[in-house]
Write a protein that holds these residues in place. Structure first.
Motif, PDB file in Angstrom:
ATOM      1  N   ARG A  52       0.833  -1.209   0.000  1.00  0.00           N
ATOM      2  CA  ARG A  52       0.000   0.000   0.000  1.00  0.00           C
ATOM      3  C   ARG A  52       0.869   1.262   0.000  1.00  0.00           C
ATOM      4  O   ARG A  52       0.485   2.276  -0.587  1.00  0.00           O
ATOM      5  N   ASP A  56       0.605   3.886  -2.962  1.00  0.00           N
ATOM      6  CA  ASP A  56       0.362   5.288  -2.634  1.00  0.00           C
ATOM      7  C   ASP A  56       1.422   6.179  -3.263  1.00  0.00           C
ATOM      8  O   ASP A  56       1.116   7.267  -3.775  1.00  0.00           O
ATOM      9  N   ARG A  60       0.392   9.049  -5.998  1.00  0.00           N
ATOM     10  CA  ARG A  60       0.659  10.467  -5.749  1.00  0.00           C
ATOM     11  C   ARG A  60       1.561  11.079  -6.817  1.00  0.00           C
ATOM     12  O   ARG A  60       1.353  12.221  -7.230  1.00  0.00           O
ATOM     13  N   GLN A 219      -5.758   0.304  -8.591  1.00  0.00           N
ATOM     14  CA  GLN A 219      -5.948   1.726  -8.338  1.00  0.00           C
ATOM     15  C   GLN A 219      -6.219   2.463  -9.645  1.00  0.00           C
ATOM     16  O   GLN A 219      -5.511   2.251 -10.632  1.00  0.00           O
TER      17      GLN A 219
END
Length: 230
Positions: A52, A56, A60, A219
């Motif tokens: 994760r 992430d 980003r 994602q």
């Protein structure tokens, strides 16, 4: 008058010893089983946390693709370089060897001009079972260059394959006609010269040597600056 002393006979002592050993063995087995279960739970939690964190980081940074501070250099910034030409070698065990690299640009210092350290990216090596982050010192717009865990390499390892193996990374074009198709039925290639609204990222990993511990993260990344594909 003398009293005869009474005690345990040898057979009684042997039976008691056997019963004691069985009880000790059972307690030891129970303890070891609990310890192994606790270790597996901790390892699985670490896998989940590490993956994760990597997802992430990808989300980003990729979300910044195409940003430029002024309109003086839009052609250079508004590009995504996602091609198989410069991908690393993949072995037969890799589930998918396509779309495993993405390179992009954004204006980090906000001056509207492309600097040498303003090209970024991520890639996956099936041979190494590792995901890599492109360092600012890297050159070009493909996946070539040196890879390593530290130092002045072009691509910096994001996981330790001795503990966690990454088995799949894909960067796929999300067709605006099917924006919720995550993961896509097929990893759509990036169109040329078309403003890209979103990218799907598929990240799959497992504990090293434990195929049954596989974790898959999906994602959808909405691009704020709508870069085009090169």
């Amino acid at each position: 008058m003398l009293m005869r002393q009474k005690g345990f006979s040898i057979p009684e002592i042997m039976v008691a010893l056997v019963i004691g050993m069985v009880l000790i063995l059972g307690a030891t087995t129970y303890l070891m089983t609990n310890l192994r279960a606790s270790r597996d739970i901790v390892a699985q939690a670490k896998l989940n946390q590490d993956m994760r964190v990597i997802m992430d980081l990808m989300t980003r940074d990729i979300r910044r693709a195409g940003y430029y501070g002024t309109a003086t250099d839009t052609a250079n910034f508004a590009q995504l370089f996602r091609t198989n030409t410069g991908n690393p070698a993949f072995d037969a065990a890799t589930s998918d060897n396509n779309a495993a690299c993405i390179v992009y640009r954004y204006d980090l210092d906000g001056n509207g001009a492309l600097a040498a350290n303003e090209t970024y990216g991520f890639m996956f090596s099936g041979t190494d079972r590792t995901a890599y982050l492109r360092q600012a010192s890297a050159t070009g717009t493909n996946c070539s260059g040196s890879k390593g865990a530290s130092g002045t390499v072009d691509w910096l390892a994001l996981n330790d394959a001795n503990q966690i193996e990454i088995t799949r990374v894909q960067f796929c074009y999300v067709n605006p006609a099917t924006p919720n198709d995550i993961p896509p039925a097929s990893c759509n290639t990036f169109p040329t010269g078309t403003a890209i609204q979103a990218i799907a990222v598929i990240l799959q990993a497992r504990l090293t040597g434990k195929p049954d511990s596989t974790l898959t993260l999906l994602q959808r990344i909405q691009l704020r600056n709508l870069p085009t594909a090169s």
